[in-house]
Enzyme design. Structure first.
Site, PDB file in Angstrom:
ATOM      1  N   SER A   1       0.837  -1.201   0.000  1.00  0.00           N
ATOM      2  CA  SER A   1       0.000   0.000   0.000  1.00  0.00           C
ATOM      3  C   SER A   1       0.868   1.245   0.000  1.00  0.00           C
ATOM      4  CB  SER A   1      -0.906   0.019   1.239  1.00  0.00           C
ATOM      5  OG  SER A   1      -0.130   0.299   2.399  1.00  0.00           O
ATOM      6  N   CYS A   2       0.248   2.387  -0.279  1.00  0.00           N
ATOM      7  CA  CYS A   2       0.985   3.653  -0.256  1.00  0.00           C
ATOM      8  C   CYS A   2       1.552   3.921   1.133  1.00  0.00           C
ATOM      9  CB  CYS A   2       0.083   4.797  -0.699  1.00  0.00           C
ATOM     10  SG  CYS A   2      -1.467   4.937   0.222  1.00  0.00           S
TER      11      CYS A   2
ATOM     12  N   ASN B   1       0.310  10.028  -1.500  1.00  0.00           N
ATOM     13  CA  ASN B   1      -0.235   8.670  -1.539  1.00  0.00           C
ATOM     14  C   ASN B   1      -0.686   8.247  -2.937  1.00  0.00           C
ATOM     15  OD1 ASN B   1      -2.150  10.716  -0.043  1.00  0.00           O
ATOM     16  ND2 ASN B   1      -3.500   9.443  -1.296  1.00  0.00           N
TER      17      ASN B   1
END
Length: 342
Positions: A155-156, A320
């Site tokens: 994930s970011c 993000n």
């Protein structure tokens, strides 16, 4: 994927990450975007959404032209467009797509993502955490890649946290830690209060609330850094901003260290082995200063604090959307290089 030939890439799912991965790919000389699949938007709408972005601005680097129902050109380079709901029906092989970016958020486990291989793709990179595909974070554990066909770019937030945690753990040791990410709004949230049966708070208006939320990002660090497995956990606050998030990592250190020593270690890593992945700043920055920043994690030296020489709070910013999309492409390039060296 041989010699200096461009790496041919297809994208499944032309949402926030899919469109930005396309932008990143089109800016690079070593990537050729060959096909896009999205069953929910027409090619005309796809062109519009690619050109105009409320956060990252208008795309002006190349002309984007719709030639027919199944054909776009980006700066003269043709890109096939499909609207298949079943990923196994997308003819990636017809267009020589060596890699497919799976960015729908739907096909995130190995079995589902493997459908792309049936269409002729050679490798699949899932732009989300996966319950069973190996996860890689550039700058942290990409050297563990061993020619797997289906991988996750995590994930970011994991991409922000893991490089920072690696530097601190390698230098000082982490006994345990808690992470909070103050996270910008994402597409899954509601503009006004709406139904969200699995997460009641998550259904509340994104524009008017700070929303506590679960995240597996901290625990996922244990998957990319096994030495930290079970030592980190965390949660998120979703806030009413459109992009850029910030990680607050509070840790107990194994070896005592001054805050200055911690800053020095992070700065050295940002200028050395993690350059381009980990950043360092002593400026008086705020979130919008990091919009379209391609790095995974930018340590904010002025924002952190130490209670003692073994108990510290560290702060790192990340775009993000844009930073993460850059890492998706970087992972593809790394995988391609590994493939040619074997």
């Amino acid at each position: 994927m041989v010699g200096s030939a461009k790496i041919k890439v297809g994208i499944n799912g032309f949402g926030r990450i899919g469109r930005l991965v396309a932008r990143v790919a089109l800016e690079r000389d070593d990537i050729e975007l060959v096909a896009i699949n999205d069953p929910f938007i027409t090619p005309e709408y796809m062109t519009y959404m690619f050109k105009y972005d409320s956060t990252h601005g208008q795309w002006k680097k190349t002309e984007v032209t719709l030639h027919s129902e199944g054909h776009l050109t980006f700066g003269g380079n043709p890109v096939a467009v499909y609207a298949c709901r079943d990923p196994s029906e997308i003819p990636w092989g017809k267009h020589g797509a060596d890699f497919v970016v799976e960015s729908t958020g739907v096909f995130t486990d190995k079995d589902k993502a493997a459908a792309h291989l049936k269409g002729g793709a050679k490798k699949v990179v899932i732009s989300a955490p996966s319950k069973d595909a190996p996860m890689f974070v550039m700058g942290v554990n990409e050297n563990k890649y061993s020619d797997e066909d289906i991988v996750s770019n995590a994930s970011c937030t994991t991409n922000c946290l893991a490089p920072l945690a690696k530097v601190i753990n390698d230098k000082f040791g982490i006994l345990e830690g808690l992470m909070t990410t103050v996270h910008a709004t994402t597409a899954t949230q509601k503009t006004v209060d709406g139904p969200s049966s699995k997460d009641w708070r998550g259904g509340r208006s994104a524009a008017t609330n700070i929303i506590p939320s679960a995240t597996g990002a901290a625990k996922a660090v244990g998957k990319v850094l096994p030495e930290l497995n079970g030592k980190l956990t965390g949660m998120a606050f979703r806030v009413p901003t459109t992009d850029v998030s910030v990680v607050d990592l509070t840790v107990r250190l194994e070896k005592p260290a001054s805050y200055d020593a911690i800053k020095t270690a992070i700065k050295e890593a940002s200028e050395g082995q993690m350059k381009g992945i980990l950043g360092y700043t002593e400026d008086d920055v705020v979130s919008t200063d990091f919009i379209t920043d391609s790095r995974s994690s930018i340590f904010d030296a002025k924002a952190g604090i130490a209670l003692s020489d073994t108990f510290v709070k560290l702060v790192a910013w990340y775009d993000n959307e844009w930073g993460y999309s850059n890492r998706v492409v970087d992972l593809i390039v790394h995988m391609a290089k590994q493939g040619t060296s074997q």
